[in-house]
Design an enzyme around this catalytic site. Structure first.
Site, short mmCIF file in Angstrom:
data_model
loop_
_atom_site.label_atom_id
_atom_site.label_comp_id
_atom_site.label_asym_id
_atom_site.label_seq_id
_atom_site.Cartn_x
_atom_site.Cartn_y
_atom_site.Cartn_z
N SER A 133 0.83 -1.20 0.00
CA SER A 133 0.00 0.00 0.00
C SER A 133 0.87 1.25 0.00
O SER A 133 1.89 1.31 0.69
CB SER A 133 -0.89 0.01 1.25
OG SER A 133 -1.51 1.27 1.39
N TYR A 157 -2.32 5.82 -4.98
CA TYR A 157 -3.42 6.77 -5.17
C TYR A 157 -2.79 7.93 -5.93
O TYR A 157 -1.89 8.60 -5.37
CB TYR A 157 -3.95 7.28 -3.83
CG TYR A 157 -4.71 6.26 -3.01
CD1 TYR A 157 -5.98 5.85 -3.39
CD2 TYR A 157 -4.18 5.73 -1.85
CE1 TYR A 157 -6.71 4.92 -2.64
CE2 TYR A 157 -4.89 4.80 -1.08
CZ TYR A 157 -6.14 4.41 -1.50
OH TYR A 157 -6.84 3.50 -0.75
N THR A 183 -5.22 2.68 -7.66
CA THR A 183 -6.56 2.55 -7.07
C THR A 183 -7.43 3.69 -7.58
O THR A 183 -7.10 4.87 -7.38
CB THR A 183 -6.47 2.54 -5.53
OG1 THR A 183 -5.64 1.43 -5.16
CG2 THR A 183 -7.84 2.40 -4.89
N LYS A 246 -7.15 -0.73 -10.08
CA LYS A 246 -7.86 -1.42 -8.99
C LYS A 246 -9.12 -0.63 -8.62
O LYS A 246 -9.04 0.57 -8.33
CB LYS A 246 -6.95 -1.52 -7.76
CG LYS A 246 -7.63 -2.07 -6.51
CD LYS A 246 -6.62 -2.25 -5.38
CE LYS A 246 -7.24 -2.89 -4.16
NZ LYS A 246 -7.99 -1.96 -3.31
N HIS A 270 -13.11 -2.30 -2.88
CA HIS A 270 -12.28 -1.82 -1.76
C HIS A 270 -12.69 -2.50 -0.45
O HIS A 270 -12.66 -1.90 0.63
CB HIS A 270 -12.41 -0.30 -1.64
CG HIS A 270 -11.17 0.41 -1.18
ND1 HIS A 270 -10.41 1.22 -1.98
CD2 HIS A 270 -10.57 0.45 0.04
CE1 HIS A 270 -9.40 1.74 -1.29
NE2 HIS A 270 -9.47 1.28 -0.04
#
Ligand SMILES: Cc1cc2nc3c(=O)[nH]c(=O)nc-3n(C[C@H](O)[C@H](O)[C@H](O)COP(=O)(O)O)c2cc1C
Ligand SMILES: CC(C)CC(=O)C(=O)O
Length: 375
Positions: A133, A157, A183, A246, A270
């Protein structure tokens, strides 16, 4: 007399009830990925347990993800002489020994002091991919250094400050990450009542999103509704790493993605943490697979808790699946060992379910082996 199994764990002693039924007490060590949740909950601060377990709104989608797998049935094939099945898969960022990847989840040091280092070592031992992440509490370079054998992908992100986004991409490349997982389901943060109730806004003292360091400060993660396909095009020009989107849920977006140079899609809601009432991820899968028409691999995550769930998703066209909370539960329950055990349980369940379905590998699965039941 009911024989419940032949193996027993240390410290367990089956006893016979006065009705003659042989009872095996609850194991001291969890035996299924789901059993890790209780062990984890006992060790986590309530606000951290709720952060990990919770979802958006009424958590309709959180529940739907697991429930949808329960409504799908597997119809096995017989007498195929398939032998012991292979569980490995080929993915945009290389091969994995099993079709279950570690989904990107934030803040692993809330679960274990070693944090993402422990998760990466366990993923390496399992021969699978860890998607680190962007909100990891250990910098991606340090995760890579702690687990040189691990195959890492980096979850991003997109930050509206594209110069800083590029810094993040370069950090991922320098750490040896083999793919970028972008994402796209987070133009804003989901409305999470459990977090609000606890007032859980910040990491404890001494913990930070280490990838977000910029000079002397740690930048906040910006979730921006301004992010668009143009940013994906900029990313595509910025790096040669495969890009996997994603959080694609609508088949129209899956079709659009194909025009933007992506190497794969990860169907995901998510884990029910962004928009509540999105359908279960496994229910979104068939339409996305159809929309993509084999042009790029389609992965999925959300609610995968058993080897049979993995087979259902793959029979419906997923190239692999990823698990989020089960890994967190393993990490909180028993650190690196706990994650290793969760991944090992899933791998052996996949192997056993493939055998029982008459499959030599995941390639022998097809949509005709999945039925929707009315449960
Ligand atoms: C505690 C937690 C943190 C998460 N953090 C991230 C994240 O940083 N980036 C991201 O793209 N997805 C994140 N997710 C979503 C997961 O990648 C994944 O989509 C989801 O957990 C899959 O559902 P499952 O938990 O039922 O397996 C997070 C999920 C959880 C539970
Ligand atoms: C820190 C958050 C942005 C991580 C996340 O995506 C989540 O909690 O679902």
């Amino acid at each position: 007399m009911t024989g419940v199994g032949t193996t027993r764990m240390a410290g367990e002693s089956p006893h016979v009830t006065d009705t003659g039924t042989r009872v095996i007490p609850a194991p001291a060590v969890p035996w299924t990925p789901r059993e890790f949740e209780a062990a984890a909950r006992a060790r986590l601060a309530p606000e951290h347990y709720d952060y990990f377990a919770g979802g958006a709104g009424d958590e309709v989608t959180v529940r739907a993800n697991e429930a949808a797998f329960g409504r799908l049935s597997l119809v096995p094939r017989v007498l195929r002489g398939a032998g012991r099945p292979r569980t490995d898969v080929t993915l945009p960022g290389g091969r994995a020994a099993m079709p279950v990847l570690v989904a990107p989840t934030a803040f692993h040091r809330l679960a274990d002091p070693e944090g993402e280092r422990a998760t990466a070592r366990a993923a390496a031992a399992a021969g699978t991919v860890m998607i680190v992440s962007m909100a990891s509490t250990v910098a991606v370079g340090e995760v890579a250094a702690a687990a040189p054998e691990a195959t890492l992908w980096f979850q991003l992100y997109v930050q509206p400050d594209m110069a800083f986004t590029e810094t993040l991409v370069r950090r991922a490349e320098a750490a040896g990450c083999r793919a970028l997982v972008v994402t796209v389901d987070s133009p804003a943060r989901g409305l999470r009542d459990r977090e609000r109730r606890h007032g859980f806004w910040d990491l404890p003292e001494g913990m930070a999103c280490e990838n977000l360091r910029d000079g002397g400060r740690v930048r906040p993660i910006v979730m921006s509704p301004e992010i668009s396909w143009e940013h994906i095009d900029l990313l595509r020009e910025m790096t040669t790493l495969p890009i996997i989107l994603k959080g694609v849920a609508h088949p129209a977006d899956a079709r659009l993605a194909l025009g933007h140079g992506v190497s794969g899609l990860l169907v995901s809601n998510h884990g029910g943490r962004q928009l509540d009432t999105v359908p279960a991820a496994v229910d979104l899968l068939p339409e996305i697979v159809a929309a993509v028409g084999g042009a790029v691999p389609v992965l999925m995550d959300g609610g995968v808790r058993r080897g049979t769930d993995v087979l259902k998703a793959m029979a419906l066209g997923a190239g692999a699946v990823a698990v989020g909370r089960p890994v967190i539960w393993g990490l909180a329950a028993d650190g690196e060992r706990g994650v290793t055990r969760v991944l090992d349980l899933l791998r052996s369940e996949v192997e056993q379910a493939l055998t029982l379905c008459g499959c030599a590998s995941v390639h022998d699965l097809d949509p005709g082996m999945v039925r929707r039941s009315c449960r």
